[in-house]
Write an enzyme that holds these catalytic residues in place. Structure first.
Site, PDB file in Angstrom:
ATOM      1  N   TYR A  56       9.736  12.021   3.978  1.00  0.00           N
ATOM      2  CA  TYR A  56      10.556  11.012   2.356  1.00  0.00           C
ATOM      3  C   TYR A  56      12.276  12.215   1.795  1.00  0.00           C
ATOM      4  O   TYR A  56      11.131  13.436   1.683  1.00  0.00           O
ATOM      5  CB  TYR A  56       9.411  11.865   0.919  1.00  0.00           C
ATOM      6  CG  TYR A  56       7.998  11.108   1.385  1.00  0.00           C
ATOM      7  CD1 TYR A  56       8.431   9.825   1.754  1.00  0.00           C
ATOM      8  CD2 TYR A  56       7.335  11.476   0.812  1.00  0.00           C
ATOM      9  CE1 TYR A  56       7.220   8.960   1.730  1.00  0.00           C
ATOM     10  CE2 TYR A  56       6.225  11.042  -0.018  1.00  0.00           C
ATOM     11  CZ  TYR A  56       5.539   9.481   0.977  1.00  0.00           C
ATOM     12  OH  TYR A  56       4.871   8.620   1.054  1.00  0.00           O
ATOM     13  N   HIS A 120       0.307  10.724   8.764  1.00  0.00           N
ATOM     14  CA  HIS A 120       1.036   9.618   7.774  1.00  0.00           C
ATOM     15  C   HIS A 120       1.108   8.691   8.604  1.00  0.00           C
ATOM     16  O   HIS A 120       2.161   8.232   9.429  1.00  0.00           O
ATOM     17  CB  HIS A 120       2.802  10.698   7.963  1.00  0.00           C
ATOM     18  CG  HIS A 120       2.834   9.883   6.219  1.00  0.00           C
ATOM     19  ND1 HIS A 120       4.553  10.071   5.571  1.00  0.00           N
ATOM     20  CD2 HIS A 120       3.540   8.592   5.938  1.00  0.00           C
ATOM     21  CE1 HIS A 120       4.857   9.194   5.200  1.00  0.00           C
ATOM     22  NE2 HIS A 120       3.996   8.192   4.776  1.00  0.00           N
TER      23      HIS A 120
HETATM   24  P1  NAD Z   1       5.528   3.194  -7.010  1.00  0.00           P
HETATM   25  O1  NAD Z   1       5.089   2.166  -7.520  1.00  0.00           O
HETATM   26  O2  NAD Z   1       4.971   4.370  -8.233  1.00  0.00           O
HETATM   27  O3  NAD Z   1       7.052   3.003  -7.729  1.00  0.00           O
HETATM   28  C1  NAD Z   1       8.263   3.559  -7.728  1.00  0.00           C
HETATM   29  C2  NAD Z   1       9.293   3.516  -8.007  1.00  0.00           C
HETATM   30  O4  NAD Z   1       8.872   2.587  -9.476  1.00  0.00           O
HETATM   31  C3  NAD Z   1       9.985   4.446  -8.350  1.00  0.00           C
HETATM   32  O5  NAD Z   1      11.556   3.116  -7.973  1.00  0.00           O
HETATM   33  C4  NAD Z   1      10.237   4.237  -9.952  1.00  0.00           C
HETATM   34  O6  NAD Z   1      11.449   5.068 -10.301  1.00  0.00           O
HETATM   35  C5  NAD Z   1       9.866   3.543 -10.882  1.00  0.00           C
HETATM   36  N1  NAD Z   1       9.164   3.691 -11.618  1.00  0.00           N
HETATM   37  C6  NAD Z   1       8.276   5.198 -12.276  1.00  0.00           C
HETATM   38  N2  NAD Z   1       7.459   4.895 -13.166  1.00  0.00           N
HETATM   39  C7  NAD Z   1       8.446   4.154 -13.382  1.00  0.00           C
HETATM   40  C8  NAD Z   1       7.594   3.398 -15.268  1.00  0.00           C
HETATM   41  N3  NAD Z   1       7.409   3.974 -16.038  1.00  0.00           N
HETATM   42  N4  NAD Z   1       9.312   2.558 -15.353  1.00  0.00           N
HETATM   43  C9  NAD Z   1      10.330   2.278 -15.231  1.00  0.00           C
HETATM   44  N5  NAD Z   1       9.509   2.183 -13.479  1.00  0.00           N
HETATM   45  C10 NAD Z   1       9.356   3.460 -13.323  1.00  0.00           C
HETATM   46  O7  NAD Z   1       5.777   3.946  -5.433  1.00  0.00           O
HETATM   47  P2  NAD Z   1       6.233   5.013  -4.903  1.00  0.00           P
HETATM   48  O8  NAD Z   1       7.010   6.230  -5.723  1.00  0.00           O
HETATM   49  O9  NAD Z   1       6.395   4.159  -3.653  1.00  0.00           O
HETATM   50  O10 NAD Z   1       4.508   5.147  -5.071  1.00  0.00           O
HETATM   51  C11 NAD Z   1       3.969   6.502  -5.502  1.00  0.00           C
HETATM   52  C12 NAD Z   1       3.460   8.003  -4.372  1.00  0.00           C
HETATM   53  O11 NAD Z   1       2.012   7.531  -3.910  1.00  0.00           O
HETATM   54  C13 NAD Z   1       5.062   8.182  -3.674  1.00  0.00           C
HETATM   55  O12 NAD Z   1       5.769   8.540  -4.052  1.00  0.00           O
HETATM   56  C14 NAD Z   1       4.010   8.476  -1.994  1.00  0.00           C
HETATM   57  O13 NAD Z   1       3.488   9.801  -2.990  1.00  0.00           O
HETATM   58  C15 NAD Z   1       2.827   7.521  -1.769  1.00  0.00           C
HETATM   59  N6  NAD Z   1       3.460   7.165  -0.998  1.00  0.00           N
HETATM   60  C16 NAD Z   1       2.451   7.009  -0.001  1.00  0.00           C
HETATM   61  C17 NAD Z   1       2.732   6.015   0.685  1.00  0.00           C
HETATM   62  C18 NAD Z   1       2.013   6.606   1.992  1.00  0.00           C
HETATM   63  O14 NAD Z   1       0.743   7.512   2.667  1.00  0.00           O
HETATM   64  N7  NAD Z   1       2.185   5.349   3.302  1.00  0.00           N
HETATM   65  C19 NAD Z   1       3.365   4.890   0.706  1.00  0.00           C
HETATM   66  C20 NAD Z   1       3.706   4.588  -0.323  1.00  0.00           C
HETATM   67  C21 NAD Z   1       3.510   5.750  -1.336  1.00  0.00           C
END
Ligand code: NAD
Length: 309
Positions: A56, A120
């Site tokens: 990230y 990952h």
């Molecule tokens: P998410 O679905 O949590 O969406 C994140 C987006 O939504 C960002 O743009 C954020 O600013 C916005 N957001 C968050 N809260 C909000 C709110 N209350 N109102 C409006 N917008 C909002 O997607 P993500 O961040 O990709 O997933 C969460 C976490 O999961 C990642 O940070 C990571 O730690 C993990 N993840 C892991 C993998 C992997 O291992 N392959 C893949 C995806 C996510």
């Protein structure tokens, strides 16, 4: 906040947890101080599980998270990071690289161990190597006290299933497969229950599809999925609410999912997300949103090697 057991690790994790990818500015530019305040807000309001990766922001998220965690008592958070992915197209699941990777992550995070280390995005690698080489290397790190538990992450469910059926892992992290537009993860839950593997669901907002702002340009969803999610967001706006609220509530409601990782570098967003999961869902709105999303329900996109999808 409600907590649930994470498989048989003995850990109790908050139903909503903090995904730190946003700290690496993967969605849009972020202010580092805001990001640090977002982490502190999450911990102060009851979140106890944090997930990050060297990928990230190409190590930036781990570095900023390390700054945020400086001075925070180590028993206040359960920390997960990853190994094996280092860039959009840079993967190395060799024992040598993941072993070095964990030491690098510990230094950036400023801790002497992580609670969970995850391979990952395994679908980009050779799954046989993950089972025969990567996971055994991570087990040696557990003996050395650098990690406590071992998991795998990825998008295609067949890749996660391959590993769970062939070796022991403590957790799986699935993303974009249990949210308003896609509950495909349900098909894997019986196997995970049988093996007592802890289930981590990430991206309840489908990486931005289920927000007013919409998904970033790099988002892999096609135009049909984007348009349906935008229409659902529009309906929520029209009813005086935010689709993000319904989306967070929907994902945390599944009792078989130990925790759902939401990502943001905004203290306001994380506060909203936490408050929302303690409020009841609007059943009528949920019904109408699911109707709009029906034509694209469970539609996903390919990720990684074709043979792993
Ligand atoms: P998410 O679905 O949590 O969406 C994140 C987006 O939504 C960002 O743009 C954020 O600013 C916005 N957001 C968050 N809260 C909000 C709110 N209350 N109102 C409006 N917008 C909002 O997607 P993500 O961040 O990709 O997933 C969460 C976490 O999961 C990642 O940070 C990571 O730690 C993990 N993840 C892991 C993998 C992997 O291992 N392959 C893949 C995806 C996510």
């Amino acid at each position: 906040m409600l907590r649930r057991p994470l498989g048989k690790t003995g850990l109790q994790v908050s139903v909503l947890s903090y995904g730190a990818s946003s700290l690496g500015a993967v969605f849009h530019a972020v202010n580092e101080d805001d990001g640090i305040r977002a982490v502190h807000t999450a911990l102060d309001l009851g979140i106890n599980f944090i997930d990050v990766s060297p990928f990230y922001g190409l190590t930036k998220a781990e570095t900023v998270l390390g700054k945020a965690l400086k001075g925070v008592a180590r028993d206040r958070y359960i920390l997960a990071t990853k190994a094996g992915r280092y860039g959009a197209d840079a993967f190395d699941f060799s024992a040598r690289r993941v072993t070095k990777s964990v030491d690098e992550s510990l230094a950036r995070l400023g801790v002497d161990h992580v609670d969970l280390i995850q391979c990952h995005d395994i679908e980009f690698g050779d799954l046989k190597q993950v089972v025969d080489e990567t996971i055994p290397a991570l087990r040696r790190l557990r003996e050395a006290g650098k990690v406590k538990f071992i998991g795998v992450t990825g998008l295609p469910l067949p890749a996660l299933q391959y590993v769970v059926e062939r070796t022991h892992v403590d957790t799986i992290l699935s993303y974009c497969r249990y949210s308003l537009n896609d509950t495909g993860l349900e098909s894997l839950l019986p196997l995970l229950r049988q093996k007592n593997v802890g289930v981590i669901n990430a991206s309840p907002l489908s990486m931005g599809l289920l927000t007013d702002r919409g998904a970033p340009d790099w988002h892999p969803a096609g135009p049909e999925i984007r348009a349906a999610c935008a229409a659902a967001a529009e309906l929520c706006r029209h009813r005086g609410t935010d689709i993000a609220k319904l989306a967070v509530q929907y994902s945390v409601a599944c009792p078989e999912i130990a925790t759902t990782l939401v990502g943001t570098a905004s203290p306001e967003y994380i506060r909203n997300n936490i408050q929302w999961c303690e409020q009841p869902m609007d059943g009528d709105l949920l019904h109408d949103v699911l109707e709009i999303l029906k034509p694209i329900a469970n539609k996903t996109w390919p990720s990684g090697r074709p043979e792993n999808n």
